[in-house]
Design a protein around this motif. Structure first.
Motif, short mmCIF file in Angstrom:
data_model
loop_
_atom_site.label_atom_id
_atom_site.label_comp_id
_atom_site.label_asym_id
_atom_site.label_seq_id
_atom_site.Cartn_x
_atom_site.Cartn_y
_atom_site.Cartn_z
N ASP A 33 29.44 38.59 24.88
CA ASP A 33 29.58 38.15 23.50
C ASP A 33 30.07 36.70 23.50
O ASP A 33 31.09 36.38 24.11
CB ASP A 33 30.58 39.05 22.77
CG ASP A 33 30.80 38.61 21.34
OD1 ASP A 33 29.86 38.71 20.53
OD2 ASP A 33 31.92 38.15 21.05
N ALA B 109 33.65 36.23 22.14
CA ALA B 109 34.69 36.66 23.09
C ALA B 109 34.82 35.66 24.23
O ALA B 109 35.93 35.38 24.70
CB ALA B 109 34.36 38.04 23.63
N ARG C 188 36.87 32.89 23.03
CA ARG C 188 38.29 33.23 22.98
C ARG C 188 38.92 33.21 24.38
O ARG C 188 40.09 32.86 24.53
CB ARG C 188 38.48 34.59 22.32
CG ARG C 188 38.18 34.60 20.83
CD ARG C 188 38.74 35.85 20.16
NE ARG C 188 38.12 37.06 20.66
CZ ARG C 188 37.00 37.59 20.18
NH1 ARG C 188 36.35 36.98 19.18
NH2 ARG C 188 36.51 38.71 20.68
N ARG C 189 38.15 33.60 25.40
CA ARG C 189 38.70 33.53 26.76
C ARG C 189 38.96 32.07 27.15
O ARG C 189 39.96 31.76 27.79
CB ARG C 189 37.77 34.19 27.76
CG ARG C 189 38.36 34.14 29.19
CD ARG C 189 37.82 35.21 30.07
NE ARG C 189 38.41 35.17 31.41
CZ ARG C 189 39.49 35.83 31.79
NH1 ARG C 189 40.14 36.58 30.90
NH2 ARG C 189 39.95 35.75 33.03
N PRO D 157 32.80 43.89 28.38
CA PRO D 157 33.47 42.93 27.50
C PRO D 157 34.31 41.92 28.26
O PRO D 157 34.94 42.24 29.27
CB PRO D 157 34.36 43.83 26.61
CG PRO D 157 33.74 45.19 26.70
CD PRO D 157 33.16 45.29 28.06
N THR D 158 34.31 40.69 27.78
CA THR D 158 35.14 39.64 28.34
C THR D 158 36.60 39.85 27.93
O THR D 158 36.88 40.10 26.76
CB THR D 158 34.66 38.26 27.84
OG1 THR D 158 33.31 38.07 28.28
CG2 THR D 158 35.54 37.14 28.38
N ARG D 159 37.51 39.75 28.89
CA ARG D 159 38.93 39.92 28.59
C ARG D 159 39.44 38.69 27.84
O ARG D 159 39.23 37.56 28.28
CB ARG D 159 39.74 40.08 29.87
CG ARG D 159 39.43 41.36 30.63
CD ARG D 159 40.23 42.52 30.09
NE ARG D 159 40.14 43.70 30.97
CZ ARG D 159 40.81 44.82 30.75
NH1 ARG D 159 41.61 44.92 29.71
NH2 ARG D 159 40.69 45.84 31.59
N THR D 160 40.13 38.91 26.75
CA THR D 160 40.67 37.79 25.96
C THR D 160 42.18 37.87 25.83
O THR D 160 42.77 37.17 25.01
CB THR D 160 40.03 37.78 24.56
OG1 THR D 160 40.30 39.03 23.90
CG2 THR D 160 38.53 37.58 24.65
N GLU D 161 42.81 38.73 26.64
CA GLU D 161 44.26 38.84 26.63
C GLU D 161 44.77 38.67 28.07
O GLU D 161 44.03 38.91 29.02
CB GLU D 161 44.71 40.18 26.04
CG GLU D 161 44.28 41.41 26.83
CD GLU D 161 42.82 41.80 26.59
OE1 GLU D 161 42.31 42.65 27.36
OE2 GLU D 161 42.21 41.28 25.65
N ASP E 260 36.07 38.85 36.04
CA ASP E 260 35.92 38.17 34.76
C ASP E 260 35.79 36.67 34.99
O ASP E 260 35.90 36.19 36.12
CB ASP E 260 37.11 38.48 33.84
CG ASP E 260 36.70 38.55 32.37
OD1 ASP E 260 35.74 37.85 31.99
OD2 ASP E 260 37.35 39.29 31.60
#
Length: 490
Positions: free
Chosen positions: A318, A321, A324-325, A441-445, A476
């Protein structure tokens, strides 16, 4: 903003100025044919006129078609645009027309070696350059004999070099790829680096002189050679059998009994040329004007197609996302940089980039200084390039950011560089890597990309919970390269 080295000349992109056709001016309109004299064509005169008029008619028709083709071509060129490429992420700035193909794209090597990876080649070059410079200073060039042609070893042995301390590579650029030889592939690489030469190493108080260098290295290998796997990218061993490097004596491995300094198994350096070398320590104070921020963004002409291929392989990818990363990486780096606690950025940066930036952090610390970035924020992100190789996906973006940027003395807080009241706008090209078999999904946290535990990593970037190496790109996206606007060429 994060500078790796200084001294790089500004790249001239005026030759790609918008509105300039790469095909030159349009062909001139043909002159009108002179009007025939008024005569009464009868008999032989009529036949003669017909014999002349028919071929001239064909010529005129051909010229008319040719002019129409060039008019259409110019209209197509004026209408070409990559504006729609990244509308889902951010509105792009003015675009530079795509330059003609250049013979400096390392990806061309994949035509004969499908396992070739630009990222792994750069890892190999980091390891090789560092080891050659250290071995030269220690007069132990035999330690890297498999990767240096005999003529290069002889040339370096004849050059005096004191022991070399920490080596930091700021940039590796490919200048040329030559695949015309049916037997081997040649590449020309430009390397910018900082390293320290140690004087009086045998005394109680050795001296140290920092240098900035710009060098060109020529390398070659047989077309039949195959690239290393990720786990061997930074390991200098026998290129023939993988035995420890100390098994190689005079270019021959005592384990596999093969001569391994010929380029038949791996890259070997055939020539080294030092373009520039000057004493230069870290430039930590004063104010340097930003260069290249207003330059047009450089886009890859295959951007749409390659982005679609990535999204086809990973349906969960996405763009929002991913953006956001980048924001997470950016924010973490600002905090780690300003606090001189660079280890906080470890999970998000490749080993090479982390080490290069740590050089500057330690330089500030030794000088009793601290570079501060406040109110740092990203204003816009543009996707400019997507690449895939046998191991990695790579996405390059242009990051438009702003914020306060100034340097203070730790002792009294006095500002010695920059401005603590006026924000500074800048842009940089960032390249992020991820294993090309990774989906989801890409990690954003700020959590471990493998097990989801809160990020607590060792100096080796291993998760404290699951021991996974979180900055390897195996789980990631990680930031692998930062390039300045005036140096980026696509």
């Amino acid at each position: 903003m994060f500078r790796l080295t200084s001294g790089r000349d500004r790249t001239d992109r005026a030759r790609w100025a918008p509105g300039v056709s790469p095909y030159g001016p349009p062909p001139a309109r043909p002159e009108a044919w002179p009007a025939p004299k008024e005569t009464s064509p009868t008999g032989v005169g009529a036949v003669a006129l017909a014999l002349v008029a028919i071929p001239l008619g064909f010529v005129g028709f051909f010229v008319w078609m040719l002019v129409g083709f060039f008019r259409g071509l110019r209209a197509d060129l004026r209408g070409w645009s990559t504006k729609r490429e990244w509308e889902s992420l951010a509105k792009p700035t003015v675009h530079a027309p795509v330059p003609p193909p250049r013979a400096r794209d390392l990806d061309a090597i994949r035509a004969t070696d499908p396992l070739f990876s630009v990222a792994l080649f750069e890892d190999f070059m980091h390891a090789l350059y560092t080891e050659v410079r250290v071995a030269h200073g220690q007069r132990k060039l035999e330690r890297v004999a498999p990767y240096l042609a005999p003529s290069v070893r002889s040339s370096l042995a004849g050059q005096e070099s004191p022991p070399v301390g920490q080596v930091v590579i700021g940039a590796i650029r490919c200048l040329e790829v030559d695949t015309s030889d049916p037997l081997q592939i040649r590449v020309q690489i430009e390397i910018e680096a900082n390293y320290a030469e140690l004087g009086g190493a045998t005394s109680a108080t050795p001296t140290e002189q920092a240098f900035w260098v710009s060098e060109r290295w020529w390398l070659a290998r047989a077309r039949t050679a195959r690239s290393r796997s990720p786990e061997r990218a930074r390991v200098l061993d026998c290129p023939g059998c993988g035995a420890p490097i100390d098994k190689v004596v005079g270019g021959q491995c005592r384990h596999c009994r093969q001569v391994v300094d010929t380029g038949a198994f791996d890259w070997r350096v055939t020539s080294i040329e030092v373009d520039h070398k000057e004493p230069r320590g870290p430039m930590l104070t004063g104010t340097t004007e930003e260069q290249g921020t207003e330059l047009p963004t450089v886009f890859d002409p295959w951007l749409s197609r390659r982005l679609a291929a990535l999204q086809s392989r990973d349906r969960a990818f996405d763009v929002a996302a991913f953006q956001r990363r980048i924001g997470l990486v950016f924010a973490t780096m600002q905090i780690a940089w300003s606090s001189l606690e660079w280890n906080r950025a470890r999970p998000f940066l490749s080993d090479n980039l982390f080490e290069a930036q740590r050089y500057w952090i330690e330089a500030y610390r030794r000088s009793g200084l601290r570079n501060v970035t406040e109110r740092a924020r990203i204003e816009r992100i543009e996707l400019v390039r997507v690449l895939e190789d046998a191991y990695f996906d790579a996405i390059t973006v242009r990051v438009h950011a702003t914020g306060l940027d100034y340097t203070v003395r730790v002792g009294d807080g006095a500002v010695v560089g920059g401005n603590r009241d006026k924000e500074r706008r800048y842009t940089e090209y960032w390249t992020l890597l991820r294993g090309n078999r990774v989906t989801g999904p890409t990690r954003t946290e700020p959590v471990c990309p493998r097990c989801g535990a809160p990020l607590q990593v060792s100096m080796a970037a291993e998760c404290g919970a699951c021991r996974a190496k979180v900055n390897s790109g195996a789980f990631d996206w990680v930031l692998a390269r930062i390039e300045q606007d005036e140096a980026y060429t696509g």
